[in-house]
Scaffold this motif. Structure first.
Motif, PDB file in Angstrom:
ATOM      1  N   SER A 319       1.115  -1.004   0.062  1.00 30.56           N
ATOM      2  CA  SER A 319       0.185  -0.150   0.013  1.00 30.56           C
ATOM      3  C   SER A 319       0.872   1.104   0.447  1.00 30.56           C
ATOM      4  O   SER A 319       2.038   1.719   0.918  1.00 30.56           O
ATOM      5  CB  SER A 319      -0.827   0.131   1.165  1.00 30.56           C
ATOM      6  OG  SER A 319      -1.644  -0.844   1.313  1.00 30.56           O
ATOM      7  N   ASN A 324      -0.373   9.477   5.773  1.00 31.30           N
ATOM      8  CA  ASN A 324      -0.925   8.198   6.639  1.00 31.30           C
ATOM      9  C   ASN A 324      -2.237   7.877   6.292  1.00 31.30           C
ATOM     10  O   ASN A 324      -3.129   7.475   6.626  1.00 31.30           O
ATOM     11  CB  ASN A 324      -0.593   8.975   7.671  1.00 31.30           C
ATOM     12  CG  ASN A 324       0.092   8.722   9.006  1.00 31.30           C
ATOM     13  OD1 ASN A 324       1.215   7.609   8.066  1.00 31.30           O
ATOM     14  ND2 ASN A 324       1.063   8.939   9.831  1.00 31.30           N
ATOM     15  N   SER A 329      -3.855   0.206  -3.110  1.00 31.50           N
ATOM     16  CA  SER A 329      -2.790  -0.504  -2.790  1.00 31.50           C
ATOM     17  C   SER A 329      -3.182  -1.716  -3.696  1.00 31.50           C
ATOM     18  O   SER A 329      -3.100  -1.905  -4.596  1.00 31.50           O
ATOM     19  CB  SER A 329      -3.151  -1.276  -1.897  1.00 31.50           C
ATOM     20  OG  SER A 329      -4.619  -1.879  -2.577  1.00 31.50           O
ATOM     21  N   SER A 360       4.807   7.231   2.181  1.00 27.13           N
ATOM     22  CA  SER A 360       5.578   5.698   2.390  1.00 27.13           C
ATOM     23  C   SER A 360       4.722   4.161   2.024  1.00 27.13           C
ATOM     24  O   SER A 360       3.795   4.882   1.413  1.00 27.13           O
ATOM     25  CB  SER A 360       5.147   5.636   4.224  1.00 27.13           C
ATOM     26  OG  SER A 360       3.369   5.905   4.634  1.00 27.13           O
ATOM     27  N   SER A 362       3.476   0.567   2.975  1.00 24.16           N
ATOM     28  CA  SER A 362       2.840  -0.416   3.749  1.00 24.16           C
ATOM     29  C   SER A 362       3.368  -2.010   3.096  1.00 24.16           C
ATOM     30  O   SER A 362       2.680  -2.109   2.390  1.00 24.16           O
ATOM     31  CB  SER A 362       2.116   0.105   4.489  1.00 24.16           C
ATOM     32  OG  SER A 362       1.687  -1.429   5.493  1.00 24.16           O
ATOM     33  N   SER A 364       2.133  -5.627   3.611  1.00 21.55           N
ATOM     34  CA  SER A 364       1.520  -6.567   4.924  1.00 21.55           C
ATOM     35  C   SER A 364       1.812  -7.746   4.629  1.00 21.55           C
ATOM     36  O   SER A 364       0.933  -8.524   3.464  1.00 21.55           O
ATOM     37  CB  SER A 364       0.203  -6.425   5.122  1.00 21.55           C
ATOM     38  OG  SER A 364       0.062  -4.310   5.408  1.00 21.55           O
ATOM     39  N   ARG A 379       3.372  -6.903   9.034  1.00 22.13           N
ATOM     40  CA  ARG A 379       3.910  -5.982   8.658  1.00 22.13           C
ATOM     41  C   ARG A 379       4.909  -5.066   8.909  1.00 22.13           C
ATOM     42  O   ARG A 379       5.860  -5.351   9.786  1.00 22.13           O
ATOM     43  CB  ARG A 379       2.379  -4.823   8.642  1.00 22.13           C
ATOM     44  CG  ARG A 379       2.649  -3.529   8.543  1.00 22.13           C
ATOM     45  CD  ARG A 379       1.095  -3.406   8.915  1.00 22.13           C
ATOM     46  NE  ARG A 379      -0.398  -3.512   8.275  1.00 22.13           N
ATOM     47  CZ  ARG A 379      -0.619  -3.520   9.196  1.00 22.13           C
ATOM     48  NH1 ARG A 379      -0.622  -3.740  10.522  1.00 22.13           N
ATOM     49  NH2 ARG A 379      -1.989  -3.955   8.789  1.00 22.13           N
ATOM     50  N   ILE A 381       6.587  -0.936   7.325  1.00 22.13           N
ATOM     51  CA  ILE A 381       6.107   0.173   7.063  1.00 22.13           C
ATOM     52  C   ILE A 381       7.923   1.108   6.242  1.00 22.13           C
ATOM     53  O   ILE A 381       8.905   0.714   8.090  1.00 22.13           O
ATOM     54  CB  ILE A 381       5.613   0.952   7.591  1.00 22.13           C
ATOM     55  CG1 ILE A 381       4.282   0.844   7.690  1.00 22.13           C
ATOM     56  CG2 ILE A 381       5.731   2.667   6.667  1.00 22.13           C
ATOM     57  CD1 ILE A 381       3.887   1.532   8.505  1.00 22.13           C
ATOM     58  N   TYR A 387       7.963   8.856   9.245  1.00 20.80           N
ATOM     59  CA  TYR A 387       7.837   8.114   9.642  1.00 20.80           C
ATOM     60  C   TYR A 387       8.173   6.886  10.219  1.00 20.80           C
ATOM     61  O   TYR A 387       8.297   6.114  10.334  1.00 20.80           O
ATOM     62  CB  TYR A 387       6.706   7.661   8.507  1.00 20.80           C
ATOM     63  CG  TYR A 387       5.438   8.542   7.856  1.00 20.80           C
ATOM     64  CD1 TYR A 387       4.651   8.869   8.376  1.00 20.80           C
ATOM     65  CD2 TYR A 387       6.458   9.163   6.288  1.00 20.80           C
ATOM     66  CE1 TYR A 387       4.024   9.545   7.965  1.00 20.80           C
ATOM     67  CE2 TYR A 387       5.317   9.527   6.007  1.00 20.80           C
ATOM     68  CZ  TYR A 387       4.525  10.164   6.641  1.00 20.80           C
ATOM     69  OH  TYR A 387       3.442  10.926   6.374  1.00 20.80           O
ATOM     70  N   THR A 388       9.433   6.271   9.725  1.00 18.23           N
ATOM     71  CA  THR A 388      10.139   4.977  10.345  1.00 18.23           C
ATOM     72  C   THR A 388      12.194   5.271  10.896  1.00 18.23           C
ATOM     73  O   THR A 388      12.587   6.812  10.440  1.00 18.23           O
ATOM     74  CB  THR A 388      10.476   5.068   9.138  1.00 18.23           C
ATOM     75  OG1 THR A 388      11.566   4.808   7.617  1.00 18.23           O
ATOM     76  CG2 THR A 388       9.367   4.571   8.221  1.00 18.23           C
ATOM     77  N   GLU A 392      14.892   0.821   7.996  1.00 23.76           N
ATOM     78  CA  GLU A 392      13.594   0.844   7.156  1.00 23.76           C
ATOM     79  C   GLU A 392      13.539   2.791   6.346  1.00 23.76           C
ATOM     80  O   GLU A 392      13.234   2.506   4.830  1.00 23.76           O
ATOM     81  CB  GLU A 392      11.593   1.224   8.016  1.00 23.76           C
ATOM     82  CG  GLU A 392      11.165  -0.388   8.556  1.00 23.76           C
ATOM     83  CD  GLU A 392      12.290  -0.709   9.307  1.00 23.76           C
ATOM     84  OE1 GLU A 392      12.493  -2.464   9.188  1.00 23.76           O
ATOM     85  OE2 GLU A 392      12.909  -0.366  10.127  1.00 23.76           O
ATOM     86  N   MET A 417       1.408  -1.134  14.428  1.00 17.51           N
ATOM     87  CA  MET A 417       1.995  -0.783  13.970  1.00 17.51           C
ATOM     88  C   MET A 417       1.058   0.289  13.817  1.00 17.51           C
ATOM     89  O   MET A 417       0.372   0.269  13.195  1.00 17.51           O
ATOM     90  CB  MET A 417       3.122  -0.420  12.190  1.00 17.51           C
ATOM     91  CG  MET A 417       4.045  -2.039  12.831  1.00 17.51           C
ATOM     92  SD  MET A 417       4.973  -2.057  11.565  1.00 17.51           S
ATOM     93  CE  MET A 417       6.167  -0.499  11.764  1.00 17.51           C
TER      94      MET A 417
END
Length: 417
Positions: A319, A324, A329, A360, A362, A364, A379, A381, A387-388, A392, A417
């Motif tokens: 995704s 955020n 996806s 970002s 993601s 999963s 998962r 990210i 964000y990280t 990552e 997360m």
């Protein structure tokens, strides 16, 4: 009467002797005339200049050979091409002009000696240029390489048999000086059964040439993955894993009479548990010219499946988010329940370069249970500092710093997360 007969016989004998003498004289005279005509025909041919040219060329050739000791082969222009226009190149080589592509043979008689003497050397042919080139797969080993494995695969549709030929392994890096390798072959997701090659003693470059057969239906063939484990047997009969090759069948066209010969470099296997929920390996690439973010989902390992069943399917959902907020996806195909699934699937997302500081990704890993329920196995990210952190963040920054280049890394999965 008797005297008359003797006289007549003498006369007849004399006539016959005269006739035979005449015939013999005539034949000798004709042969002599023929020789005179042949000498007259060949006498005008001048060979003085040709001999001089041949001797000069021979002398220069001997001098060249004595100085350079070259093993080249002389290339000689035949007399029929004398008088043509030639363009000077390097090292006494000549090329005929394109304006006169046809070779017109000279008319008139020519002796074999004249043909040899009239030829002259215009260059040499290097035999090294005509050797077959070496197979790059045999010569080009990157730094840090721990070995390379060759094998072939073929699938028989009617009998539903997967035929595998284990050919050879080269440049093994054993823990000791000597090496006695053998290979185990798995057809994942079944990791309980395998086929094994013979052991080759005291060699870093074993030649196997062994054939193996797996029974597998055509419906599930493309969901299977071949796994080769190369081991070394020491003097105490202990087995040491030297490397592995993972080869998914999903991207191959396997039909009757279509034998694929393949080589792959060995990879080290991480025997330690990566994390509580497993790991995922993927590559990232960003094309700043097209504004396109590419993700290649390679494989996962050490997954904690909810059901130890081959009917359980595992897939990866990728995704793209910005601030955020969900953007888009995509999903991989589901792989039959294995804690170490292999995917090798590529996805692209449109992302402007100005959005990389707020976007970002993601990834999963999900398991389908009983065809309906979906369970999250883990998962990860990756993205900017917003964000990280850690690996990552490093992966994301390396992708930006190396545009248009695939950056591959393993990442530990987390459950929430």
């Amino acid at each position: 009467t008797e005297q008359a007969v003797v006289v007549v016989g003498s006369i007849i004998g004399g006539v016959l002797l005269f006739v035979l003498s005449g015939i013999t004289a005539y034949l000798l005279w004709k042969k002599f005339c023929h020789l005179l005509s042949y000498e007259k025909l060949t006498s005008p041919v001048e060979t003085t200049n040709a001999n001089a040219i041949f001797q000069d060329q021979s002398t220069s050739e001997i001098q060249l050979e004595s100085t350079s000791r070259s093993r080249s082969v002389p290339f000689i222009i035949p007399p029929t091409l004398h008088g043509r226009d030639w363009i000077h190149l390097t090292n006494e080589e000549h090329v005929q002009e394109e304006s006169d592509p046809y070779m017109i043979p000279q008319s008139g008689p020519r002796s074999s000696f004249h043909s040899l003497a009239g030829a002259y050397i215009v260059g040499t042919i290097n035999p090294e240029l005509y050797k077959f080139s070496e197979d790059k797969s045999e010569m080009d080993f990157p730094e840090g390489n721990i070995g390379r494995l060759w094998f072939s695969i073929e699938y028989e549709q009617e009998s539903e048999k997967l035929l595998i030929s284990l050919i050879k392994v080269r440049k093994l890096q054993p823990p000791a000086d000597s090496c006695s390798p053998f290979v185990k072959i798995y057809l994942l997701p079944d990791e309980r059964s395998y086929l094994q090659s013979k052991t080759k003693y005291k060699t870093l470059n074993p030649q196997f040439n062994e054939n193996f057969v797996f029974q597998v239906s055509s419906k599930t063939l493309l969901q299977r993955t071949l796994k080769f484990l190369v081991y070394h047997v020491d003097r105490q009969k202990k087995h040491h894993l030297l490397g592995q090759v993972i080869f998914p069948l999903k991207n191959e066209t396997l039909t009757d009479n279509n034998k694929l010969v393949i080589w792959r470099d060995l990879e080290k296997e991480n025997l330690e548990p990566p994390s509580e929920y497993g790991e995922i390996q993927f590559s990232l690439s960003y094309n700043d010219y097209l504004g396109r973010l590419t993700v290649v989902v390679l494989r996962a390992r050490g997954l904690k499946l909810q059901e130890e069943s081959h009917a359980a399917n595992v897939y990866v959902k990728v995704s793209l988010l910005n601030h955020n907020k969900f953007i888009k996806s995509k999903k991989t195909a589901a792989v039959l329940g294995s804690p170490n699934p292999v995917y090798n699937e590529t996805f692209s997302f449109k992302a402007d370069q100005t959005e990389l500081d707020t976007a970002s990704l993601s990834l999963s890993v999900l398991q389908i249970i009983k065809g309906e329920k979906t369970h999250l196995l883990g998962r990860v990210i990756v993205g900017p500092f917003m964000y990280t952190r850690g690996k990552e963040l490093e992966h994301w920054n390396e992708m930006i710093n190396k545009p248009k280049e695939l950056v591959k890394r393993w990442h530990a999965l987390c459950h929430s997360m």
